[in-house]
Design a protein around this motif. Sequence first.
Motif, short mmCIF file in Angstrom:
data_model
loop_
_atom_site.label_atom_id
_atom_site.label_comp_id
_atom_site.label_asym_id
_atom_site.label_seq_id
_atom_site.Cartn_x
_atom_site.Cartn_y
_atom_site.Cartn_z
N PRO A 76 0.85 -1.20 0.00
CA PRO A 76 0.00 0.00 0.00
C PRO A 76 0.88 1.25 0.00
O PRO A 76 1.97 1.23 0.55
CB PRO A 76 -0.77 -0.09 1.33
CG PRO A 76 -0.39 -1.39 1.97
CD PRO A 76 0.89 -1.83 1.34
N GLY A 78 0.64 5.74 0.34
CA GLY A 78 -0.09 7.00 0.46
C GLY A 78 0.71 8.07 -0.25
O GLY A 78 0.86 8.06 -1.46
N GLY A 79 1.28 9.00 0.54
CA GLY A 79 2.05 10.10 -0.04
C GLY A 79 3.49 9.72 -0.35
O GLY A 79 4.25 10.54 -0.88
N ASN A 80 3.89 8.50 -0.01
CA ASN A 80 5.26 8.01 -0.24
C ASN A 80 6.30 8.92 0.42
O ASN A 80 7.36 9.18 -0.14
CB ASN A 80 5.52 7.88 -1.75
CG ASN A 80 6.74 7.03 -2.05
OD1 ASN A 80 7.22 6.30 -1.18
ND2 ASN A 80 7.26 7.13 -3.25
N SER A 81 5.94 9.42 1.60
CA SER A 81 6.88 10.30 2.31
C SER A 81 7.58 9.57 3.45
O SER A 81 8.35 10.18 4.20
CB SER A 81 6.14 11.51 2.88
OG SER A 81 5.28 11.11 3.94
N GLY A 82 7.32 8.29 3.60
CA GLY A 82 7.87 7.52 4.73
C GLY A 82 9.39 7.51 4.74
O GLY A 82 10.04 7.69 3.70
N THR A 146 -0.54 11.26 3.82
CA THR A 146 -1.99 11.01 3.77
C THR A 146 -2.47 10.40 5.11
O THR A 146 -1.68 9.84 5.87
CB THR A 146 -2.31 9.98 2.67
OG1 THR A 146 -1.62 8.75 2.99
CG2 THR A 146 -1.86 10.46 1.30
N THR A 153 1.79 4.53 9.98
CA THR A 153 3.09 4.73 10.64
C THR A 153 2.91 5.31 12.05
O THR A 153 3.89 5.68 12.69
CB THR A 153 3.97 5.71 9.82
OG1 THR A 153 3.24 6.94 9.64
CG2 THR A 153 4.33 5.16 8.47
N GLY A 156 3.62 11.05 14.61
CA GLY A 156 3.64 11.88 15.82
C GLY A 156 3.69 13.35 15.46
O GLY A 156 2.68 13.95 15.15
N VAL A 212 -5.83 0.46 5.10
CA VAL A 212 -6.72 1.41 5.75
C VAL A 212 -7.39 2.22 4.64
O VAL A 212 -6.71 2.76 3.77
CB VAL A 212 -5.92 2.37 6.66
CG1 VAL A 212 -6.85 3.41 7.28
CG2 VAL A 212 -5.17 1.59 7.72
N GLU A 432 9.13 7.52 15.88
CA GLU A 432 8.03 7.98 15.05
C GLU A 432 8.11 7.60 13.59
O GLU A 432 7.13 7.71 12.88
CB GLU A 432 7.80 9.50 15.21
CG GLU A 432 9.01 10.35 14.92
CD GLU A 432 8.72 11.84 15.09
OE1 GLU A 432 7.73 12.20 15.74
OE2 GLU A 432 9.49 12.64 14.56
C1 LIG Z 1 10.08 15.99 6.14
C2 LIG Z 1 9.44 14.92 6.98
C3 LIG Z 1 9.20 15.17 8.32
C4 LIG Z 1 8.60 14.19 9.10
N1 LIG Z 1 8.37 14.47 10.41
C5 LIG Z 1 7.76 13.55 11.16
C6 LIG Z 1 7.46 13.83 12.51
O1 LIG Z 1 7.78 14.88 13.04
N2 LIG Z 1 6.79 12.88 13.20
C7 LIG Z 1 6.42 11.68 12.64
O2 LIG Z 1 5.82 10.85 13.32
N3 LIG Z 1 6.71 11.39 11.39
C8 LIG Z 1 7.37 12.30 10.64
N4 LIG Z 1 7.64 12.00 9.34
C9 LIG Z 1 7.24 10.70 8.83
C10 LIG Z 1 5.77 10.74 8.45
O3 LIG Z 1 5.01 10.42 9.57
C11 LIG Z 1 5.48 9.75 7.37
O4 LIG Z 1 6.25 10.15 6.28
C12 LIG Z 1 4.00 9.73 6.99
O5 LIG Z 1 3.22 9.35 8.08
C13 LIG Z 1 3.77 8.75 5.88
O6 LIG Z 1 2.56 9.08 5.24
P1 LIG Z 1 2.41 8.77 3.69
O7 LIG Z 1 0.99 9.01 3.32
O8 LIG Z 1 3.42 9.48 2.90
O9 LIG Z 1 2.67 7.20 3.70
P2 LIG Z 1 3.67 6.35 2.81
O10 LIG Z 1 5.05 6.87 2.94
O11 LIG Z 1 3.13 6.21 1.45
O12 LIG Z 1 3.58 4.94 3.55
C14 LIG Z 1 4.11 4.75 4.82
C15 LIG Z 1 3.81 3.32 5.28
O13 LIG Z 1 2.41 3.15 5.46
C16 LIG Z 1 1.89 2.17 4.55
N5 LIG Z 1 0.63 2.72 4.06
C17 LIG Z 1 0.43 3.90 3.43
N6 LIG Z 1 -0.88 4.09 3.21
C18 LIG Z 1 -1.53 3.01 3.72
C19 LIG Z 1 -2.90 2.63 3.81
N7 LIG Z 1 -3.88 3.40 3.35
N8 LIG Z 1 -3.19 1.45 4.39
C20 LIG Z 1 -2.21 0.62 4.87
N9 LIG Z 1 -0.90 0.95 4.80
C21 LIG Z 1 -0.57 2.13 4.25
C22 LIG Z 1 2.95 2.00 3.48
O14 LIG Z 1 2.93 0.71 2.92
C23 LIG Z 1 4.22 2.25 4.27
O15 LIG Z 1 4.59 1.09 4.98
C24 LIG Z 1 8.24 12.95 8.53
C25 LIG Z 1 8.46 12.70 7.19
C26 LIG Z 1 9.06 13.67 6.41
C27 LIG Z 1 9.27 13.38 4.97
#
Ligand SMILES: Cc1cc2nc3c(=O)[nH]c(=O)nc-3n(C[C@H](O)[C@H](O)[C@H](O)COP(=O)(O)OP(=O)(O)OC[C@H]3O[C@@H](n4cnc5c(N)ncnc54)[C@H](O)[C@@H]3O)c2cc1C
Length: 474
Positions: A76, A78-82, A146, A153, A156, A212, A432
């Motif tokens: 899966p 979302g925003g691929n920011s992990g 997202t 994740t 936090g 989710v 986090e």
């Molecule tokens: C600049 C920066 C600052 C950050 N600061 C913080 C911070 O202060 N605190 C903190 O906690 N985090 C921080 N992060 C991390 C951030 O929490 C995650 O990047 C974010 O939660 C991931 O969201 P995403 O939609 O990009 O998910 P993705 O990166 O796409 O996915 C993250 C994980 O979730 C899974 N996933 C995604 N969507 C779903 C879904 N719908 N159902 C099931 N699994 C799914 C993916 O397979 C992957 O394992 C930071 C990241 C960056 C880039």
Amino acid sequence: MPDDQRQARIVDFIAKLTAALGPKGVSTDAHEIEPHVKDWRGRWQGSTPVLVKPASTEEVSKAVKLCAEFGLAVTPQGGNSGMVNGSIPYGEVLISLKRMNRVRNIDVLNDAMTLEAGVILTQAQELADTNDRLFPLSLGAEGVATIGGLISTNAGGVAVLRYGMMRDLMLGIEAVLPDGRIWNGLRGLRKDNTGYDLKQLFIGAEGTLGLVTAATLKLFPKPAVKETAWVVLDTPAQAVELLARAKAASGGAVTGFEIVPRFGLELVLKHVPDIRDPLPSPAAWRVLIELSLPRPEGARDMMESLLGDAAEAELILDAAIADNEAQKALFWKIRESVPVAERAHGKALKHDVSAPVSRVAEFLERGEALVRKMAPQCDLIAFGHVGDGNIHFNVTAPKGVDADAYLEGEGLSVSKAIHDLIMELNGSISAEHGIGKLKRAELAWRKSQVEMDMMRAVKKALDPDNRMNPGRLL
Ligand SMILES: Cc1cc2nc3c(=O)[nH]c(=O)nc-3n(C[C@H](O)[C@H](O)[C@H](O)COP(=O)(O)OP(=O)(O)OC[C@H]3O[C@@H](n4cnc5c(N)ncnc54)[C@H](O)[C@@H]3O)c2cc1C
């Protein structure tokens, strides 16, 4: 299975998928897929036979059922920011939830909103704001991350101290299970004592138990006023003592308490434009304090007397309270620019660790001594959310050596020593950012056998064929 048979099977799968979801829901276009198979920092490159883009929970369910039928694994996204190599596919079917971005419901009297998984965090914050409420989750990736990714994740950010992590902000969840069944657990209840709280399993699961598709999230009253201060002090122990005083003086209204080392500040001043040092001083540490209060009356006095008392007790050396929004923005910009400035300074060994707040000062002091001894040629940048015990403890590669070789070779012993220390303090090696592929091997030996057995049992019960984001987390 031989390659040609596997290929024929994939072709068949894609044809059935396209028939089920329509052409809008499926892509094999290399240009469209490209940004989905590498991470934003360019560290990891994966691949996928197909990008699935469902627009509804039913479409997610159809896609997952087909994956089950064809025995295909799913990643899966979302925003691929992990940050931990969890959302990049390595041959798995990639399901992006980004088209699922509808607001299902806002229940203002229940202080709750139900959003689909693809809603971006800033949109969720704005939606709450237009309804005169606060959705308090806030972090650097908020313009791209997202709701589904933030849940998966257990994100936090900067307000955990007051409002908690994503786990604390959830009332209900909707998920598609590995066999394609839909579980609707979208309840807006604050009390529900009917057995296992199953939504908790999906929070922080990194996509390993299912997808989710929507969530019911908590809303909070919007604070009427924020008082923000920039404080200069000598030691992390003083910062922790100041935090305790701030919580007591404000009745728990501290919403931000972030620590920045002098070296981190110097890097920000060097690498980030339009920043000035609010209180130049040779002292080793700075703290940003933010109080969020329901009434403007008395708010400034509260901050002033907190800082005045702390100065009298010789806990702090100097402090500035923001007089206007521009000054508040400057204090926060300094804090939020530390990772950017660190990147400009060079590659680093990153440690996203947490300790009980009462042991953060000990961690920072012993951790620094350890780095000075083991890697005297490296720079240390330790900063972050003292208020909830989460420190980003980063050690740059020495100048003049191949940074990548150092980070993957000699530097690993420094990382191990830092993680050993945090475990000794009863802390966590991932506060986090999660585990992903990056920390999977280490998790397996850092956690107790009992804990790993329980986690594996849950995984086996829900995903017996290990098709949901295999190789991540567990
Ligand atoms: C600049 C920066 C600052 C950050 N600061 C913080 C911070 O202060 N605190 C903190 O906690 N985090 C921080 N992060 C991390 C951030 O929490 C995650 O990047 C974010 O939660 C991931 O969201 P995403 O939609 O990009 O998910 P993705 O990166 O796409 O996915 C993250 C994980 O979730 C899974 N996933 C995604 N969507 C779903 C879904 N719908 N159902 C099931 N699994 C799914 C993916 O397979 C992957 O394992 C930071 C990241 C960056 C880039």
